[in-house]
Structures are given as structure tokens and as C-alpha cells.
Write an enzyme that holds these catalytic residues in place. Structure first.
Site, PDB file in Angstrom:
ATOM      1  N   VAL A   1      24.113  63.414  48.232  1.00 44.57           N
ATOM      2  CA  VAL A   1      23.723  62.035  47.970  1.00 44.57           C
ATOM      3  C   VAL A   1      24.984  61.254  47.596  1.00 44.57           C
ATOM      4  O   VAL A   1      25.783  61.719  46.779  1.00 44.57           O
ATOM      5  CB  VAL A   1      22.698  61.958  46.808  1.00 44.57           C
ATOM      6  CG1 VAL A   1      22.379  60.517  46.446  1.00 44.57           C
ATOM      7  CG2 VAL A   1      21.426  62.714  47.163  1.00 44.57           C
TER       8      VAL A   1
ATOM      9  N   GLY B   1      30.752  68.057  45.951  1.00 48.85           N
ATOM     10  CA  GLY B   1      30.462  68.185  44.529  1.00 48.85           C
ATOM     11  C   GLY B   1      29.270  67.376  44.050  1.00 48.85           C
ATOM     12  O   GLY B   1      28.811  67.543  42.924  1.00 48.85           O
ATOM     13  N   HIS B   2      28.750  66.486  44.892  1.00 48.69           N
ATOM     14  CA  HIS B   2      27.613  65.658  44.479  1.00 48.69           C
ATOM     15  C   HIS B   2      26.368  66.157  45.187  1.00 48.69           C
ATOM     16  O   HIS B   2      25.910  65.581  46.163  1.00 48.69           O
ATOM     17  CB  HIS B   2      27.868  64.175  44.755  1.00 48.69           C
ATOM     18  CG  HIS B   2      27.038  63.275  43.899  1.00 48.69           C
ATOM     19  ND1 HIS B   2      25.992  62.553  44.387  1.00 48.69           N
ATOM     20  CD2 HIS B   2      27.102  63.007  42.572  1.00 48.69           C
ATOM     21  CE1 HIS B   2      25.447  61.847  43.406  1.00 48.69           C
ATOM     22  NE2 HIS B   2      26.095  62.116  42.292  1.00 48.69           N
ATOM     23  N   TYR B   3      25.905  67.261  44.647  1.00 48.01           N
ATOM     24  CA  TYR B   3      24.726  67.981  45.089  1.00 48.01           C
ATOM     25  C   TYR B   3      24.966  68.696  46.417  1.00 48.01           C
ATOM     26  O   TYR B   3      24.529  68.243  47.471  1.00 48.01           O
ATOM     27  CB  TYR B   3      23.498  67.086  45.169  1.00 48.01           C
ATOM     28  CG  TYR B   3      23.289  66.248  43.941  1.00 48.01           C
ATOM     29  CD1 TYR B   3      23.515  66.763  42.669  1.00 48.01           C
ATOM     30  CD2 TYR B   3      22.907  64.933  44.038  1.00 48.01           C
ATOM     31  CE1 TYR B   3      23.336  65.990  41.539  1.00 48.01           C
ATOM     32  CE2 TYR B   3      22.717  64.146  42.917  1.00 48.01           C
ATOM     33  CZ  TYR B   3      22.940  64.677  41.677  1.00 48.01           C
ATOM     34  OH  TYR B   3      22.768  63.902  40.583  1.00 48.01           O
TER      35      TYR B   3
END
Length: 145
Positions: free
Chosen positions: A53, A46-48
Site C-alpha cells: 500500500v 517495507g510497507h506491507y
């Protein structure tokens, strides 16, 4: 300290345990800890998704966990089910470079101050010698009932 000893000194568990090995520790002074960053981390999808990252707040949390290890080792104690370490302040936090899957995050924490139950630390996270993040952290140990 290996992972088994870390689990004895920290109340955190998956998916929130963010340290893998203590590389060096000088009780009352400093600690150096390793965090292997893998694509299997629960935050990467879910973080890019197209450019994973590690979230900066989790780098700060990993530094705080290293600080807690240093604190417990300095006090010569281990947490129990009634112990919890709380953040009481984060100052001068800076994020200098991204942390990606495959990186080895080196967490370095030094005690700046210990007074009336408050601990203040200088903390730095780096990858391959390049600073990824740094901050001053303040924490306290509390007993919950």
C-alpha cells in the site's frame, strides 16, 4: 508537461520525485497530474510486503509536488539550487481508499489563496474516479543561502 519539463520545475529526484506527467494545467487556478504507481517503488518492500500500500504521507507529498508545479507555472518561474518549497500546514487530511501497485493516481490541485508568500491549495488524489486522499495544503517558497 512531460517528465523532462517536470524535472525543470521541481527540485525533487529519485526516490522522492512522485509525479510523472502533467495532464492539464490552468495557471493561477488548477492542475491535474498523473502518478503511475508501480511495484518498483522503494517503499513497497517495507510497507506491507504481503499487501503493498502506498503510504498516505507520500500521497500527500505527491499532491504537494503537484501544487509546487502549479505554483511555479503560475509565477512563470523555475526553482534554482537556492529555492525550496516548504509545507507550512496540512489541514483536513483524509484517506479514503488504499493505493496499490498498478494504480494510476490522479492528483488534482486548485489554488484557494495566495497571500504574502503563502499558498493554500485544495488537493485530491483519486484512482479510477474514487477518492484515495484529500487535504488542504499550505506551502511557501523560500530562498536558502
Amino acid at each position: 508537461m512531460d517528465i523532462h519539463q517536470i524535472l525543470e520545475h521541481l527540485p525533487h529526484r529519485y526516490p522522492f520525485l512522485l509525479v510523472d506527467r502533467v495532464l492539464d494545467i490552468v495557471p493561477g487556478e488548477k492542475i491535474r497530474v498523473l502518478k503511475n504507481v508501480t511495484m518498483n517503488e522503494p517503499f513497497f518492500p517495507g510497507h506491507y510486503p504481503h499487501h503493498p500500500v502506498m503510504p498516505g504521507v507520500l500521497i500527500i507529498e505527491a499532491l504537494a509536488q503537484a501544487a509546487a508545479l502549479l505554483s511555479f507555472n503560475t509565477m512563470g518561474s523555475k526553482p534554482d539550487e537556492n529555492s525550496v518549497v516548504y509545507f507550512v500546514g496540512i489541514d483536513n487530511a483524509r484517506f479514503k481508499s488504499p493505493v496499490s501497485p498498478g494504480d494510476q493516481l490522479i492528483l488534482e490541485v486548485s489554488i484557494l489563496l495566495r497571500k504574502r508568500g503563502i499558498w493554500k491549495f485544495a488537493a485530491k488524489a483519486s484512482v479510477d474516479g474514487q477518492t484515495a486522499a484529500e487535504a488542504e495544503l499550505m506551502c511557501t517558497l523560500r530562498t536558502i543561502e
